[in-house]
Design an enzyme around this catalytic site. Structure first.
Site, PDB file in Angstrom:
ATOM      1  N   LYS A 162      42.627  33.179  38.032  1.00  0.00           N
ATOM      2  CA  LYS A 162      43.181  32.777  39.331  1.00  0.00           C
ATOM      3  C   LYS A 162      44.431  31.899  39.237  1.00  0.00           C
ATOM      4  O   LYS A 162      44.821  31.237  40.207  1.00  0.00           O
ATOM      5  CB  LYS A 162      42.144  32.090  40.231  1.00  0.00           C
ATOM      6  CG  LYS A 162      40.828  32.804  40.374  1.00  0.00           C
ATOM      7  CD  LYS A 162      40.954  34.297  40.486  1.00  0.00           C
ATOM      8  CE  LYS A 162      41.427  34.748  41.856  1.00  0.00           C
ATOM      9  NZ  LYS A 162      41.573  36.246  41.850  1.00  0.00           N
ATOM     10  N   HIS A 196      41.931  36.366  29.580  1.00  0.00           N
ATOM     11  CA  HIS A 196      41.618  35.029  30.088  1.00  0.00           C
ATOM     12  C   HIS A 196      40.962  34.185  28.993  1.00  0.00           C
ATOM     13  O   HIS A 196      40.424  33.114  29.274  1.00  0.00           O
ATOM     14  CB  HIS A 196      40.647  35.108  31.279  1.00  0.00           C
ATOM     15  CG  HIS A 196      41.247  35.640  32.541  1.00  0.00           C
ATOM     16  ND1 HIS A 196      42.526  35.335  32.948  1.00  0.00           N
ATOM     17  CD2 HIS A 196      40.734  36.434  33.512  1.00  0.00           C
ATOM     18  CE1 HIS A 196      42.766  35.939  34.102  1.00  0.00           C
ATOM     19  NE2 HIS A 196      41.704  36.616  34.463  1.00  0.00           N
ATOM     20  N   SER A 231      40.839  28.763  44.479  1.00  0.00           N
ATOM     21  CA  SER A 231      41.032  30.209  44.397  1.00  0.00           C
ATOM     22  C   SER A 231      39.875  30.874  43.635  1.00  0.00           C
ATOM     23  O   SER A 231      39.355  31.921  44.036  1.00  0.00           O
ATOM     24  CB  SER A 231      42.370  30.509  43.708  1.00  0.00           C
ATOM     25  OG  SER A 231      42.597  31.885  43.642  1.00  0.00           O
TER      26      SER A 231
HETATM   27  P1  A3P Z   1      44.840  32.356  46.184  1.00  0.00           P
HETATM   28  O1  A3P Z   1      43.384  32.647  46.069  1.00  0.00           O
HETATM   29  O2  A3P Z   1      45.112  30.869  46.183  1.00  0.00           O
HETATM   30  O3  A3P Z   1      45.507  33.026  47.316  1.00  0.00           O
HETATM   31  P2  A3P Z   1      44.944  35.951  39.516  1.00  0.00           P
HETATM   32  O4  A3P Z   1      45.868  37.085  39.618  1.00  0.00           O
HETATM   33  O5  A3P Z   1      45.120  35.119  38.281  1.00  0.00           O
HETATM   34  O6  A3P Z   1      43.529  36.351  39.765  1.00  0.00           O
HETATM   35  O7  A3P Z   1      45.345  34.913  40.676  1.00  0.00           O
HETATM   36  C1  A3P Z   1      45.141  35.211  42.020  1.00  0.00           C
HETATM   37  C2  A3P Z   1      45.810  34.143  42.855  1.00  0.00           C
HETATM   38  O8  A3P Z   1      47.239  34.361  42.791  1.00  0.00           O
HETATM   39  C3  A3P Z   1      45.437  34.217  44.334  1.00  0.00           C
HETATM   40  O9  A3P Z   1      45.553  32.872  44.835  1.00  0.00           O
HETATM   41  C4  A3P Z   1      46.535  35.136  44.854  1.00  0.00           C
HETATM   42  O10 A3P Z   1      46.725  35.076  46.239  1.00  0.00           O
HETATM   43  C5  A3P Z   1      47.723  34.569  44.093  1.00  0.00           C
HETATM   44  N1  A3P Z   1      48.861  35.510  44.075  1.00  0.00           N
HETATM   45  C6  A3P Z   1      48.871  36.796  43.656  1.00  0.00           C
HETATM   46  N2  A3P Z   1      50.077  37.351  43.849  1.00  0.00           N
HETATM   47  C7  A3P Z   1      50.853  36.390  44.400  1.00  0.00           C
HETATM   48  C8  A3P Z   1      52.212  36.356  44.853  1.00  0.00           C
HETATM   49  N3  A3P Z   1      52.998  37.433  44.777  1.00  0.00           N
HETATM   50  N4  A3P Z   1      52.672  35.197  45.374  1.00  0.00           N
HETATM   51  C9  A3P Z   1      51.879  34.099  45.470  1.00  0.00           C
HETATM   52  N5  A3P Z   1      50.589  34.079  45.061  1.00  0.00           N
HETATM   53  C10 A3P Z   1      50.080  35.211  44.537  1.00  0.00           C
END
Ligand code: A3P
Length: 292
Positions: free
Chosen positions: A48, A107, A137
């Site tokens: 996340k 991860h 998140s």
């Molecule tokens: P939130 O839950 O705070 O919205 P991962 O890809 O490591 O699983 O992380 C997911 C997190 O990154 C989520 O956070 C998601 O919304 C955010 N995220 C993914 N793409 C994004 C983007 N283009 N801009 C901003 N945040 C992004």
């Protein structure tokens, strides 16, 4: 949704004290002995932290900003998730047979990375996010994703986190471990908050790290196509068809902001977390921005 509600939560076990999915632990020998190649690129992160965002940026840079090419398949079927196996995502088995150059995601905490990545001197991009937003998140992700444990209430989850009982281990050990490794290995260490505040600058950094040289207009196009709103609408980056995920509980691209923790942490939790943070970050030069 019915299918999701019938799915059972995954099972968990440990490797060297780190909680991982049982399926991952069961094939640990295979993962540990993974043979990296010198031209592999690895995207590493705590869950996340902005992994998918970084993955999509990298894919678009590799494809010179060509969105048709980047949308060839869902992101979980473009860049294998190193430690995954027998899941709907591409994992170690697909990584083992895919043509080079390969881009992989992990991860794993730094001490569990298969040694061949160090031996082959692979390029690694590590993305980190401030712990408060990262954990909020992760909490919402665990609610909607049956591959992970049920987090319970936010108050319960907060205690679970402080006790370090999270899949892929403690956030603190993860970010600090990878930060230290950067002194002796080619690791580009980037921050979610920096991409948020100046995406073009960070995308250029990644481009240079990958040894590419793209025109300004291509960089602008990549900034646009990796914005939160575009990625949320992009069926290859929003994980909509993963049966283990219920986006009605919480969407994969949930909020995508800095400072959402303020809507989740109570004042008492914030105070407790700040103290915990000070204590656990005393031995590192690494620091995080938690304010929008
Ligand atoms: P939130 O839950 O705070 O919205 P991962 O890809 O490591 O699983 O992380 C997911 C997190 O990154 C989520 O956070 C998601 O919304 C955010 N995220 C993914 N793409 C994004 C983007 N283009 N801009 C901003 N945040 C992004």
């Amino acid at each position: 949704e019915l299918q999701w509600s019938l799915l059972r939560r995954g099972e968990f076990s440990q490797v060297n004290g780190i909680i991982l999915q049982k399926k991952v632990c069961d094939c640990w020998d295979k993962i540990w002995n993974f043979q990296a190649k010198p031209d592999d690129l690895l995207i590493a992160s705590y869950p996340k932290a902005g992994t998918t965002w970084t993955q999509e940026i990298v894919d678009l840079i590799q494809n010179d900003g060509d969105i048709e090419k980047s949308r060839r398949a869902p992101i979980q079927l473009r860049q294998p998730f190193l430690e995954y196996t027998n899941m709907t995502y591409w994992g170690i088995n697909e990584a083992n047979v895919m043509p080079s150059p390969r881009t992989l995601k992990t991860h794993l905490p730094v001490q569990l990375l298969p040694p061949s990545f160090w031996e082959e001197n692979c390029k690694i991009i590590y993305v980190a996010r401030n712990p408060k937003d990262n954990l909020v998140s992760y909490y919402h992700f665990q609610r909607m994703n049956k591959l992970l444990p049920d987090p319970g209430s936010w108050d319960e989850y907060f205690q679970t986190v402080l006790a370090g009982n999270v899949v892929w281990g403690s956030w603190f050990d993860h970010v600090k471990g990878w930060w230290k490794k950067k002194d002796s290995h080619s690791i580009l260490y980037i921050f979610y908050e920096d991409i948020m505040k100046d995406p073009k600058c960070e995308i250029r950094k990644i481009m240079e790290f990958l040894g590419k040289n793209l025109k300004e207009e291509v960089l602008d196009k990549i900034v646009y196509n990796t914005s939160f709103d575009i990625m949320k609408k992009n069926p290859t980056t929003n994980y909509l068809n993963e049966i283990t995920m219920n986006h009605k509980i919480s969407p994969f691209l949930r909020k995508g902001i800095i400072g959402d923790w303020k809507n989740q942490f109570t004042e008492a939790q914030n105070k407790q977390f700040n103290e915990y943070y000070e204590k656990n970050m005393a031995d590192t030069s690494l620091s995080f921005c938690m304010e929008p």
